[in-house]
Design a protein around this motif. Structure first.
Motif, PDB file in Angstrom:
ATOM      1  N   LEU A  45      48.276  -5.827 -14.235  1.00  0.00           N
ATOM      2  CA  LEU A  45      48.458  -5.392 -15.617  1.00  0.00           C
ATOM      3  C   LEU A  45      49.934  -5.361 -15.992  1.00  0.00           C
ATOM      4  CD1 LEU A  45      47.430  -4.290 -18.289  1.00  0.00           C
ATOM      5  CD2 LEU A  45      47.261  -2.015 -17.227  1.00  0.00           C
ATOM      6  N   VAL A  46      50.768  -4.910 -15.069  1.00  0.00           N
ATOM      7  CA  VAL A  46      52.214  -4.875 -15.316  1.00  0.00           C
ATOM      8  C   VAL A  46      52.739  -6.273 -15.615  1.00  0.00           C
ATOM      9  CG1 VAL A  46      54.465  -4.469 -14.237  1.00  0.00           C
ATOM     10  CG2 VAL A  46      52.645  -2.781 -13.975  1.00  0.00           C
ATOM     11  N   LYS A  47      52.314  -7.269 -14.826  1.00  0.00           N
ATOM     12  CA  LYS A  47      52.764  -8.642 -15.049  1.00  0.00           C
ATOM     13  C   LYS A  47      52.325  -9.148 -16.419  1.00  0.00           C
ATOM     14  CE  LYS A  47      51.213 -10.236 -11.039  1.00  0.00           C
ATOM     15  NZ  LYS A  47      50.917 -11.224  -9.956  1.00  0.00           N
ATOM     16  N   SER A  48      51.138  -8.766 -16.833  1.00  0.00           N
ATOM     17  CA  SER A  48      50.658  -9.171 -18.155  1.00  0.00           C
ATOM     18  C   SER A  48      51.498  -8.549 -19.260  1.00  0.00           C
ATOM     19  CB  SER A  48      49.190  -8.765 -18.310  1.00  0.00           C
ATOM     20  OG  SER A  48      48.727  -9.020 -19.617  1.00  0.00           O
ATOM     21  N   LEU A  49      51.803  -7.259 -19.136  1.00  0.00           N
ATOM     22  CA  LEU A  49      52.596  -6.566 -20.154  1.00  0.00           C
ATOM     23  C   LEU A  49      54.032  -7.068 -20.193  1.00  0.00           C
ATOM     24  CD1 LEU A  49      51.302  -2.906 -19.585  1.00  0.00           C
ATOM     25  CD2 LEU A  49      50.696  -4.469 -21.448  1.00  0.00           C
ATOM     26  N   ALA A  50      54.536  -7.550 -19.055  1.00  0.00           N
ATOM     27  CA  ALA A  50      55.914  -8.051 -18.988  1.00  0.00           C
ATOM     28  C   ALA A  50      56.088  -9.345 -19.782  1.00  0.00           C
ATOM     29  CB  ALA A  50      56.328  -8.273 -17.536  1.00  0.00           C
ATOM     30  N   GLU A  51      54.994  -9.973 -20.191  1.00  0.00           N
ATOM     31  CA  GLU A  51      55.075 -11.211 -20.964  1.00  0.00           C
ATOM     32  C   GLU A  51      55.230 -10.950 -22.454  1.00  0.00           C
ATOM     33  OE1 GLU A  51      51.557 -13.330 -19.972  1.00  0.00           O
ATOM     34  OE2 GLU A  51      52.155 -13.700 -17.886  1.00  0.00           O
ATOM     35  N   ASP A  52      55.032  -9.705 -22.889  1.00  0.00           N
ATOM     36  CA  ASP A  52      55.142  -9.374 -24.307  1.00  0.00           C
ATOM     37  C   ASP A  52      56.600  -9.075 -24.678  1.00  0.00           C
ATOM     38  OD1 ASP A  52      52.397  -9.599 -24.692  1.00  0.00           O
ATOM     39  OD2 ASP A  52      52.035  -7.514 -24.122  1.00  0.00           O
ATOM     40  N   PRO A  53      56.954  -9.188 -25.959  1.00  0.00           N
ATOM     41  CA  PRO A  53      58.336  -8.910 -26.372  1.00  0.00           C
ATOM     42  C   PRO A  53      58.686  -7.429 -26.359  1.00  0.00           C
ATOM     43  CG  PRO A  53      56.986  -9.459 -28.274  1.00  0.00           C
ATOM     44  CD  PRO A  53      56.152  -9.746 -27.068  1.00  0.00           C
ATOM     45  N   GLY A  54      57.685  -6.565 -26.419  1.00  0.00           N
ATOM     46  CA  GLY A  54      57.959  -5.130 -26.413  1.00  0.00           C
ATOM     47  C   GLY A  54      56.693  -4.329 -26.624  1.00  0.00           C
ATOM     48  N   HIS A  55      56.842  -2.995 -26.479  1.00  0.00           N
ATOM     49  CA  HIS A  55      55.679  -2.122 -26.583  1.00  0.00           C
ATOM     50  C   HIS A  55      56.078  -0.785 -27.215  1.00  0.00           C
ATOM     51  CE1 HIS A  55      53.391  -4.827 -24.019  1.00  0.00           C
ATOM     52  NE2 HIS A  55      54.424  -4.843 -23.187  1.00  0.00           N
TER      53      HIS A  55
END
Length: 233
Positions: free
Chosen positions: A99-109
Motif C-alpha cells: 500500500l505504501v508503494k501505491s501511495l508513493a506514486e501519487d503527487p500528494g495526500h
C-alpha cells in the motif's frame, strides 16, 4: 510530494518532521508538509471541535463542520480536488509495504487525524477516500499513524535516501523480512560475523541473505510467505 495534515495537535509533528530522513527530505524540497490545526475552522470563542454522539454512547465525537472546512481548504490550497483524503483509524485497511508503494506514486495526500471517539460518519462518507490502520490496537489519535505513513512513503521517493538499494532491501519490500545485518568489528564478545559476508563473493552473499530472509520470515511471519506464494501462483 506533499502532505497536508489536518490535526488538533500540529505541534506534535515538529520534532519528528524536522529530524532524520523526513527532515532532510523537507530541507531538499523533496516533500512539502503543511500542518493545519482543525480548530482554526471553529466559530465559537472556545474553539469547540467535539460534541456528544447521538445514540447515547460514551465519549465525544469530532463535529463535521470544522473538519469539512479544513478538508475543503486543503483541496483549494493544492488546487487539486482529486487529492486523496486519508483517514487514520483502527477501522481502516492495514498499512502494508504494498500500500505504501501505491501511495508513493501519487503527487500528494491529505491526512486526517481523528481524536476522541473519531469523526462524524458523514465526513467519512463524503470526503474520505482511504481509511488506513497501522495496527490492531487503539491510539489516542491519528497523529502518530500519520507520522508513520509520511515516513514510510517518504523513504521510497527518489532522492530521499542516499542509496536506493537501502529501501529495496528493507523488510517487506519484496514480501519478506530482512536478513541479519552486521558491521564492524568483525568479532564482538566472541561472536563473529558470518564468513560468507566477508568472502566478497556477491552471489554467495545474495543467496545467503535470501535463505536467511526466508528462515526469519518462516519463524516470525509465516503469513507473509503464504501471501507471497499466492501472489506468485
Amino acid at each position: 510530494m506533499f502532505f497536508d495534515i489536518l490535526t488538533l495537535f500540529p505541534q506534535m509533528f515538529q520534532g519528528v518532521f524536522s529530524e532524520s530522513i523526513v527532515g532532510r527530505a523537507v530541507e531538499k524540497g523533496l516533500i512539502d508538509i503543511h500542518l493545519q490545526d482543525i480548530r482554526d475552522y471553529t466559530s465559537d470563542r472556545h474553539r469547540t471541535v467535539d460534541d456528544y454522539p447521538y445514540g447515547g454512547d460514551p465519549g465525544m465525537l469530532m463535529m463535521p463542520g470544522p473538519v469539512s472546512q479544513a478538508i475543503s481548504d486543503a483541496k483549494r490550497r493544492r488546487d487539486d480536488p482529486a487529492t486523496k483524503v486519508i483517514f487514520l483509524t483502527p477501522q481502516g485497511k492495514p498499512l502494508t509495504q504494498e500500500l505504501v508503494k501505491s501511495l508513493a506514486e501519487d503527487p500528494g495526500h491529505i491526512l486526517l487525524c481523528g481524536r476522541y471517539k473519531g469523526i462524524d460518519q458523514r465526513i467519512r462518507d463524503k470526503f474520505v477516500d482511504i481509511e488506513i490502520s497501522v495496527g490492531d490496537y487503539v491510539l489516542s489519535g491519528g497523529e502518530i499513524p500519520a507520522m508513520v505513513l509520511v515516513d514510510s512513503i517518504a523513504r521510497l521517493l527518489p532522492g530521499v535516501l542516499g542509496n536506493r538499494d537501502s529501501a529495496e532491501k528493507d523488510s517487506f519490500f519484496d514480501g519478506l523480512l530482512s536478513p541479519p545485518q552486521y558491521t564492524r568489528p568483525e568479532v564482538f564478545e566472541n561472536m563473529r560475523v558470518p564468513e560468507v559476508l566477508l568472502s566478497g563473493h556477491h552471489e554467495r552473499i545474495r543467496q545467503w541473505q535470501k535463505e536467511q530472509a526466508r528462515r526469519i520470515t518462516l519463524e516470525r511471519r509465516p503469513d507473509l510467505l503464504e501471501k507471497k506464494s499466492r501472489n506468485t501462483d
